[in-house]
Design a protein around this motif. Structure first.
Motif, PDB file in Angstrom:
ATOM      1  N   ALA A   1       0.521  -1.062   0.285  1.00  0.00           N
ATOM      2  CA  ALA A   1       0.071  -0.026   0.176  1.00  0.00           C
ATOM      3  C   ALA A   1       1.282   1.427   0.007  1.00  0.00           C
ATOM      4  CB  ALA A   1      -1.490   0.140   1.189  1.00  0.00           C
ATOM      5  N   ASP A   2       1.828   1.694  -1.004  1.00  0.00           N
ATOM      6  CA  ASP A   2       2.102   2.634  -1.291  1.00  0.00           C
ATOM      7  C   ASP A   2       3.807   2.600  -2.170  1.00  0.00           C
ATOM      8  OD1 ASP A   2       4.809   4.176   1.366  1.00  0.00           O
ATOM      9  OD2 ASP A   2       6.314   3.281  -0.772  1.00  0.00           O
ATOM     10  N   ILE A   3       3.232   3.381  -2.987  1.00  0.00           N
ATOM     11  CA  ILE A   3       3.728   3.735  -4.169  1.00  0.00           C
ATOM     12  C   ILE A   3       5.242   3.187  -4.297  1.00  0.00           C
ATOM     13  CG2 ILE A   3       4.322   6.040  -3.509  1.00  0.00           C
ATOM     14  CD1 ILE A   3       2.896   4.172  -6.894  1.00  0.00           C
ATOM     15  N   ASN A   4       5.448   3.569  -3.703  1.00  0.00           N
ATOM     16  CA  ASN A   4       7.151   3.396  -3.964  1.00  0.00           C
ATOM     17  C   ASN A   4       7.865   1.712  -3.286  1.00  0.00           C
ATOM     18  OD1 ASN A   4       8.375   5.902  -4.491  1.00  0.00           O
ATOM     19  ND2 ASN A   4       8.477   6.724  -2.095  1.00  0.00           N
ATOM     20  N   ARG A   5       6.839   1.240  -2.517  1.00  0.00           N
ATOM     21  CA  ARG A   5       7.630   0.326  -2.922  1.00  0.00           C
ATOM     22  C   ARG A   5       6.116  -1.167  -3.139  1.00  0.00           C
ATOM     23  NH1 ARG A   5       6.282   1.090   2.512  1.00  0.00           N
ATOM     24  NH2 ARG A   5       4.304   0.513   2.940  1.00  0.00           N
ATOM     25  N   LEU A   6       5.201  -0.367  -4.470  1.00  0.00           N
ATOM     26  CA  LEU A   6       4.831  -0.641  -5.967  1.00  0.00           C
ATOM     27  C   LEU A   6       5.801  -0.841  -7.195  1.00  0.00           C
ATOM     28  CD1 LEU A   6       0.846   0.118  -5.451  1.00  0.00           C
ATOM     29  CD2 LEU A   6       1.744  -1.698  -5.650  1.00  0.00           C
ATOM     30  N   LYS A   7       6.547   0.206  -6.939  1.00  0.00           N
ATOM     31  CA  LYS A   7       7.406   0.835  -7.955  1.00  0.00           C
ATOM     32  C   LYS A   7       8.730  -0.692  -7.677  1.00  0.00           C
ATOM     33  CE  LYS A   7       6.949   5.481  -8.259  1.00  0.00           C
ATOM     34  NZ  LYS A   7       7.685   6.819  -8.622  1.00  0.00           N
ATOM     35  N   LEU A   8       8.982  -0.622  -6.881  1.00  0.00           N
ATOM     36  CA  LEU A   8      10.139  -1.701  -6.274  1.00  0.00           C
ATOM     37  C   LEU A   8       9.598  -3.072  -6.344  1.00  0.00           C
ATOM     38  CD1 LEU A   8      10.875  -0.801  -2.555  1.00  0.00           C
ATOM     39  CD2 LEU A   8      12.121  -0.168  -5.394  1.00  0.00           C
ATOM     40  N   VAL A   9       8.221  -3.842  -6.510  1.00  0.00           N
ATOM     41  CA  VAL A   9       7.819  -4.873  -6.976  1.00  0.00           C
ATOM     42  C   VAL A   9       8.147  -4.454  -8.526  1.00  0.00           C
ATOM     43  CG1 VAL A   9       5.942  -6.367  -6.492  1.00  0.00           C
ATOM     44  CG2 VAL A   9       6.698  -4.903  -4.787  1.00  0.00           C
ATOM     45  N   ALA A  10       7.494  -3.678  -8.942  1.00  0.00           N
ATOM     46  CA  ALA A  10       7.789  -3.472 -10.517  1.00  0.00           C
ATOM     47  C   ALA A  10       8.898  -3.798 -10.911  1.00  0.00           C
ATOM     48  CB  ALA A  10       6.835  -1.864 -10.459  1.00  0.00           C
ATOM     49  N   CYS A  11       9.973  -2.997 -10.657  1.00  0.00           N
ATOM     50  CA  CYS A  11      11.517  -3.262 -11.129  1.00  0.00           C
ATOM     51  C   CYS A  11      11.453  -5.047 -11.183  1.00  0.00           C
ATOM     52  CB  CYS A  11      11.962  -2.930 -10.054  1.00  0.00           C
ATOM     53  SG  CYS A  11      11.845  -0.591 -10.710  1.00  0.00           S
ATOM     54  N   LEU A  12      10.968  -5.536 -10.196  1.00  0.00           N
ATOM     55  CA  LEU A  12      11.770  -7.140  -9.613  1.00  0.00           C
ATOM     56  C   LEU A  12      11.209  -7.861 -10.516  1.00  0.00           C
ATOM     57  CD1 LEU A  12      11.937  -7.226  -5.377  1.00  0.00           C
ATOM     58  CD2 LEU A  12      13.468  -7.086  -7.737  1.00  0.00           C
ATOM     59  N   LYS A  13       9.981  -7.798 -11.649  1.00  0.00           N
ATOM     60  CA  LYS A  13       9.466  -8.048 -11.976  1.00  0.00           C
ATOM     61  C   LYS A  13      10.016  -9.145 -13.095  1.00  0.00           C
ATOM     62  CE  LYS A  13       5.201  -7.875 -14.053  1.00  0.00           C
ATOM     63  NZ  LYS A  13       3.851  -7.511 -14.374  1.00  0.00           N
ATOM     64  N   GLN A  14      11.154  -8.425 -13.420  1.00  0.00           N
ATOM     65  CA  GLN A  14      12.036  -8.727 -14.847  1.00  0.00           C
ATOM     66  C   GLN A  14      12.835  -9.564 -13.570  1.00  0.00           C
ATOM     67  OE1 GLN A  14      13.017  -5.394 -16.296  1.00  0.00           O
ATOM     68  NE2 GLN A  14      11.059  -5.749 -18.105  1.00  0.00           N
ATOM     69  N   GLY A  15      13.406  -9.510 -12.486  1.00  0.00           N
ATOM     70  CA  GLY A  15      14.418 -10.451 -11.921  1.00  0.00           C
ATOM     71  C   GLY A  15      14.855 -10.108 -10.876  1.00  0.00           C
ATOM     72  N   GLU A  16      16.525 -10.131 -10.239  1.00  0.00           N
ATOM     73  CA  GLU A  16      16.880  -9.669  -9.295  1.00  0.00           C
ATOM     74  C   GLU A  16      17.607  -8.299 -10.268  1.00  0.00           C
ATOM     75  OE1 GLU A  16      21.102 -11.460  -8.406  1.00  0.00           O
ATOM     76  OE2 GLU A  16      19.363 -12.128  -5.854  1.00  0.00           O
ATOM     77  N   VAL A  17      17.684  -7.350  -9.081  1.00  0.00           N
ATOM     78  CA  VAL A  17      18.329  -6.149  -8.839  1.00  0.00           C
ATOM     79  C   VAL A  17      19.372  -5.981  -8.092  1.00  0.00           C
ATOM     80  CG1 VAL A  17      17.308  -3.755  -8.983  1.00  0.00           C
ATOM     81  CG2 VAL A  17      15.515  -5.340 -10.445  1.00  0.00           C
ATOM     82  N   CYS A  18      19.885  -5.138  -8.066  1.00  0.00           N
ATOM     83  CA  CYS A  18      20.890  -4.669  -6.783  1.00  0.00           C
ATOM     84  C   CYS A  18      20.367  -3.324  -6.129  1.00  0.00           C
ATOM     85  CB  CYS A  18      21.630  -3.986  -7.445  1.00  0.00           C
ATOM     86  SG  CYS A  18      23.431  -3.810  -6.359  1.00  0.00           S
ATOM     87  N   VAL A  19      20.589  -3.388  -5.124  1.00  0.00           N
ATOM     88  CA  VAL A  19      19.726  -1.980  -4.176  1.00  0.00           C
ATOM     89  C   VAL A  19      20.509  -0.690  -4.630  1.00  0.00           C
ATOM     90  CG1 VAL A  19      21.358  -2.056  -2.570  1.00  0.00           C
ATOM     91  CG2 VAL A  19      19.354  -0.935  -1.998  1.00  0.00           C
ATOM     92  N   CYS A  20      21.567  -0.809  -5.678  1.00  0.00           N
ATOM     93  CA  CYS A  20      21.908   0.284  -6.097  1.00  0.00           C
ATOM     94  C   CYS A  20      21.326   1.184  -7.002  1.00  0.00           C
ATOM     95  CB  CYS A  20      23.524   0.354  -6.381  1.00  0.00           C
ATOM     96  SG  CYS A  20      23.551  -0.623  -7.078  1.00  0.00           S
ATOM     97  N   ASP A  21      20.145   0.108  -6.995  1.00  0.00           N
ATOM     98  CA  ASP A  21      19.975   0.940  -8.886  1.00  0.00           C
ATOM     99  C   ASP A  21      18.290   0.987  -8.169  1.00  0.00           C
ATOM    100  OD1 ASP A  21      21.976  -0.120 -11.373  1.00  0.00           O
ATOM    101  OD2 ASP A  21      21.242  -1.920 -10.674  1.00  0.00           O
ATOM    102  N   PHE A  22      17.774   0.555  -7.080  1.00  0.00           N
ATOM    103  CA  PHE A  22      16.639   1.812  -6.196  1.00  0.00           C
ATOM    104  C   PHE A  22      16.626   2.599  -6.258  1.00  0.00           C
ATOM    105  CE2 PHE A  22      15.729  -3.740  -5.361  1.00  0.00           C
ATOM    106  CZ  PHE A  22      15.076  -3.316  -6.365  1.00  0.00           C
TER     107      PHE A  22
END
Length: 104
Positions: free
Chosen positions: A14-35
């Protein structure tokens, strides 16, 4: 399904930033620096959002050198999977900190 888990996961989403993080992770693993680049917020703020998603059982992490890489858990609950399916994937660079260039 555990009603307390459902509550925790829905609160985490229930937070726009967390939804964006999840959307980034749809394509696989992501480094924290990219977020940080995607969300345009500070590293500590990104870490707090990631912590909430991790505590809700939505993401998992692994350490690579000094950086943490995140991905969606292998088996999402049906509620979370429905939300993930509705999100449009967000492309991110692949860890500029490791010297690789952005391919997106």
């Amino acid at each position: 399904m555990d009603i307390q888990l459902i509550e925790k996961q829905l609160k985490a989403l229930a937070d726009i930033n967390r939804l964006k993080l999840v959307a980034c992770l749809k394509q696989g693993e992501v480094c924290v620096c990219d977020f940080v680049e995607v969300l345009q917020i500070s590293q500590p703020a990104v870490s707090q959002h990631l912590r909430k998603l991790k505590e809700a059982g939505i993401i998992t992490e692994r350490k690579v050198g000094t950086w943490k890489h995140y991905r969606l858990v292998d088996e999402l609950t049906s509620i979370v999977q429905t939300v993930v399916d509705e999100l449009e994937a967000i492309s991110v660079c692949q860890c500029k900190k490791e010297g690789s260039s952005c391919s997106s």
